[in-house]
Design a protein around this motif. Structure first.
Motif, PDB file in Angstrom:
ATOM      1  N   LEU A  37      17.728  22.295 -34.484  1.00 35.52           N
ATOM      2  CA  LEU A  37      19.214  22.050 -34.989  1.00 35.52           C
ATOM      3  C   LEU A  37      20.566  21.986 -33.780  1.00 35.52           C
ATOM      4  N   GLN A  38      19.906  22.636 -32.851  1.00 34.96           N
ATOM      5  CA  GLN A  38      20.911  22.105 -31.093  1.00 34.96           C
ATOM      6  C   GLN A  38      20.480  20.673 -31.082  1.00 34.96           C
ATOM      7  N   GLN A  39      18.997  20.899 -31.253  1.00 32.35           N
ATOM      8  CA  GLN A  39      18.380  20.075 -30.184  1.00 32.35           C
ATOM      9  C   GLN A  39      18.942  18.391 -30.693  1.00 32.35           C
ATOM     10  N   ALA A 276      14.620  12.087 -27.569  1.00 31.12           N
ATOM     11  CA  ALA A 276      13.299  11.815 -26.605  1.00 31.12           C
ATOM     12  C   ALA A 276      13.342  11.066 -24.418  1.00 31.12           C
ATOM     13  N   THR A 277      14.269   9.927 -24.855  1.00 29.99           N
ATOM     14  CA  THR A 277      14.865   9.518 -23.839  1.00 29.99           C
ATOM     15  C   THR A 277      14.911  10.511 -22.311  1.00 29.99           C
ATOM     16  N   LEU A 278      15.839  11.100 -22.992  1.00 26.98           N
ATOM     17  CA  LEU A 278      16.765  12.596 -21.506  1.00 26.98           C
ATOM     18  C   LEU A 278      15.196  13.394 -20.635  1.00 26.98           C
ATOM     19  N   ALA A 279      14.840  13.499 -21.899  1.00 28.12           N
ATOM     20  CA  ALA A 279      13.471  14.687 -22.050  1.00 28.12           C
ATOM     21  C   ALA A 279      12.785  13.795 -21.677  1.00 28.12           C
ATOM     22  N   HIS A 280      12.042  12.451 -21.846  1.00 27.47           N
ATOM     23  CA  HIS A 280      11.555  11.632 -21.014  1.00 27.47           C
ATOM     24  C   HIS A 280      11.504  12.105 -19.171  1.00 27.47           C
ATOM     25  N   ARG A 281       9.762  12.498 -18.988  1.00 31.66           N
ATOM     26  CA  ARG A 281      10.093  12.368 -17.152  1.00 31.66           C
ATOM     27  C   ARG A 281       9.640  11.052 -17.025  1.00 31.66           C
ATOM     28  N   PRO A 282      10.167  10.251 -16.508  1.00 30.68           N
ATOM     29  CA  PRO A 282       9.972   8.427 -15.752  1.00 30.68           C
ATOM     30  C   PRO A 282       8.733   8.725 -14.996  1.00 30.68           C
ATOM     31  N   ARG A 291      16.412   1.852 -14.595  1.00 33.10           N
ATOM     32  CA  ARG A 291      17.736   2.389 -14.600  1.00 33.10           C
ATOM     33  C   ARG A 291      18.157   1.666 -15.981  1.00 33.10           C
ATOM     34  N   ASN A 292      17.472   0.436 -16.622  1.00 31.75           N
ATOM     35  CA  ASN A 292      18.347  -0.139 -17.558  1.00 31.75           C
ATOM     36  C   ASN A 292      17.836   0.795 -19.114  1.00 31.75           C
ATOM     37  N   LEU A 293      16.615   1.405 -18.954  1.00 34.16           N
ATOM     38  CA  LEU A 293      16.395   1.902 -19.992  1.00 34.16           C
ATOM     39  C   LEU A 293      17.940   3.021 -20.630  1.00 34.16           C
ATOM     40  N   CYS A 294      18.710   3.492 -19.101  1.00 32.99           N
ATOM     41  CA  CYS A 294      19.454   5.031 -18.952  1.00 32.99           C
ATOM     42  C   CYS A 294      20.571   3.913 -19.833  1.00 32.99           C
ATOM     43  N   GLU A 317      27.037  12.153 -19.432  1.00 33.97           N
ATOM     44  CA  GLU A 317      27.543  12.148 -17.854  1.00 33.97           C
ATOM     45  C   GLU A 317      25.664  12.461 -17.623  1.00 33.97           C
ATOM     46  N   THR A 318      24.933  12.746 -17.794  1.00 39.88           N
ATOM     47  CA  THR A 318      23.226  12.632 -17.157  1.00 39.88           C
ATOM     48  C   THR A 318      22.559  11.650 -16.676  1.00 39.88           C
ATOM     49  N   LEU A 319      23.280  10.395 -17.982  1.00 39.98           N
ATOM     50  CA  LEU A 319      22.261   9.142 -17.622  1.00 39.98           C
ATOM     51  C   LEU A 319      23.174   8.136 -16.610  1.00 39.98           C
ATOM     52  N   ASN A 320      24.663   8.842 -16.637  1.00 36.04           N
ATOM     53  CA  ASN A 320      25.392   8.054 -15.747  1.00 36.04           C
ATOM     54  C   ASN A 320      25.187   8.268 -14.169  1.00 36.04           C
ATOM     55  N   ARG A 321      24.465   8.868 -14.366  1.00 35.21           N
ATOM     56  CA  ARG A 321      24.241  10.183 -12.852  1.00 35.21           C
ATOM     57  C   ARG A 321      23.082   8.953 -12.325  1.00 35.21           C
ATOM     58  N   VAL A 322      22.157   8.700 -13.386  1.00 33.12           N
ATOM     59  CA  VAL A 322      20.730   7.985 -13.261  1.00 33.12           C
ATOM     60  C   VAL A 322      21.153   6.544 -12.569  1.00 33.12           C
ATOM     61  N   ILE A 323      22.399   5.600 -13.581  1.00 32.81           N
ATOM     62  CA  ILE A 323      22.921   4.130 -13.269  1.00 32.81           C
ATOM     63  C   ILE A 323      24.057   3.485 -12.430  1.00 32.81           C
ATOM     64  N   TYR A 324      23.945   5.519 -12.000  1.00 36.98           N
ATOM     65  CA  TYR A 324      25.693   4.664 -10.937  1.00 36.98           C
ATOM     66  C   TYR A 324      25.399   5.313  -9.679  1.00 36.98           C
ATOM     67  N   ARG A 325      24.093   5.598  -9.392  1.00 37.61           N
ATOM     68  CA  ARG A 325      23.483   6.514  -8.420  1.00 37.61           C
ATOM     69  C   ARG A 325      23.140   5.030  -6.962  1.00 37.61           C
TER      70      ARG A 325
END
Length: 325
Positions: A37-39, A276-282, A291-294, A317-325
């Motif tokens: 439920l929390q996930q 699921a996208t966040l849990a995936h290790r690219p 980056r486009n996926l994020c 916030e986690t995705l933005n760290r990838v997008i704007y690194r």
């Protein structure tokens, strides 16, 4: 030809959605349902003092929420190894510093109280009817903390004792809650196979009587799904005690179909796609494709958050760290 018997489960009349808060208490199976439920970003919490295996300990935890006075040092005990603990909590709050134990226990009690106040739905998993009762006080403990067996009297709660204790709670403190009871499919082999069977039967009888007595109580057959629907050792982990991940997935699917309305199920699918996208290790985390996926996922999360009110701020916030690194 039919090779298995599926259980017909009537949908809940009062279904929780993403606007509701849920409190889950009980055995390790409750922890598994809580994690899912929390996930999926529900406002769900519970088992703050650790797993609660028997109905009496769950009831005591709920009764504690009516007492706003914090636990005091005289409620703690010290083991021969020097570790302090509370008999109404799991070892996760134990420590060699008694003040840390008090702080952890009181924090857990406050979290339970706050979550119960906010929650319209309470999901309770009874794990075993076998309990350990302190000889000195008659109190049922949540955890023995490896103390000498001479301190305890081991006994099995009767269905009548469970019904009486829970009827008092449901008729007063929990009168405004929608309560879903279930019996854990996890086997308690320390009680022996016969003891486990007798325990589960006791819990099932108690749950049935509570459902018959109270309009706000329903039963979900997780135990029956495991034992009468799946009914095969291949659905257990190697310890032959806990359901396999495949079995838990199946029980969860049956639970979701029973507990949630179609629009909530659709939201859950969209949330699951984002998490699921966040849990995936690219394979190539520095690639433009990732980056486009994020970027696409962050956009979906923002749109879904605006549309549904589900909080994706940490994920974005986690995705933005990838997008704007």
């Amino acid at each position: 030809m039919k090779f298995r018997t599926e259980i017909k489960i009537e949908p809940l009349e009062h279904k929780p959605d993403y606007n509701d808060h849920l409190l889950l208490l009980g055995s390790c199976f409750a922890d598994e349902m809580l994690r899912r439920l929390q996930q999926l970003k529900f406002h769900a919490g519970g088992n703050y003092t650790g797993p609660l295996f028997n109905p009496s300990s769950i009831a005591a935890t709920l009764r504690r929420t009516t007492d706003t006075a914090p636990a005091t040092a005289d409620e703690l005990r010290q083991s021969s190894s020097g570790e302090w603990f509370h008999f109404m909590a799991n070892t996760l709050i134990s420590d060699t510093d008694p003040q840390k134990v008090l702080s952890r226990y009181n924090t857990a009690a406050d979290l339970t109280r706050q979550q119960l106040m906010k929650s319209r739905h309470l999901i309770v998993t009874f794990g075993t009817a076998w309990v350990y009762r302190l000889r000195s006080t008659g109190e049922v403990v949540t955890n023995c903390h490896r103390q000498p067996q001479s301190l305890f009297r081991r006994e099995r709660l009767s269905a009548g004792e469970i019904v009486d204790e829970w009827s008092q709670l449901i008729g007063s403190q929990l009168a405004d809650k929608q309560i879903l009871l279930t019996v854990s499919p996890i086997r308690h082999l320390n009680d022996g196979l016969e003891g486990n069977s007798l325990s589960k039967a006791t819990l099932r009888v108690a749950a049935a009587e509570l459902e018959e007595r109270f309009d706000n109580v329903r039963y979900f057959p997780s135990f029956e799904i495991m034992n009468d629907d799946l009914r095969d050792y291949r659905f257990y982990k190697e310890d032959m005690v806990h359901p396999s991940s495949q079995a838990v997935d199946y029980i969860w699917e049956r639970f979701a179909a029973c507990a949630f309305a179609p629009h909530t199920l659709r939201l859950m699918e969209q949330v699951a796609a984002i998490t699921a996208t966040l849990a995936h290790r690219p394979l190539h985390p520095d690639s433009e494709a990732y980056r486009n996926l994020c970027i696409a996922t962050a956009k979906k999360a923002a749109e879904l958050s605006q549309r549904s009110g589900i909080d994706f701020s940490q994920e974005i916030e986690t995705l933005n760290r990838v997008i704007y690194r």
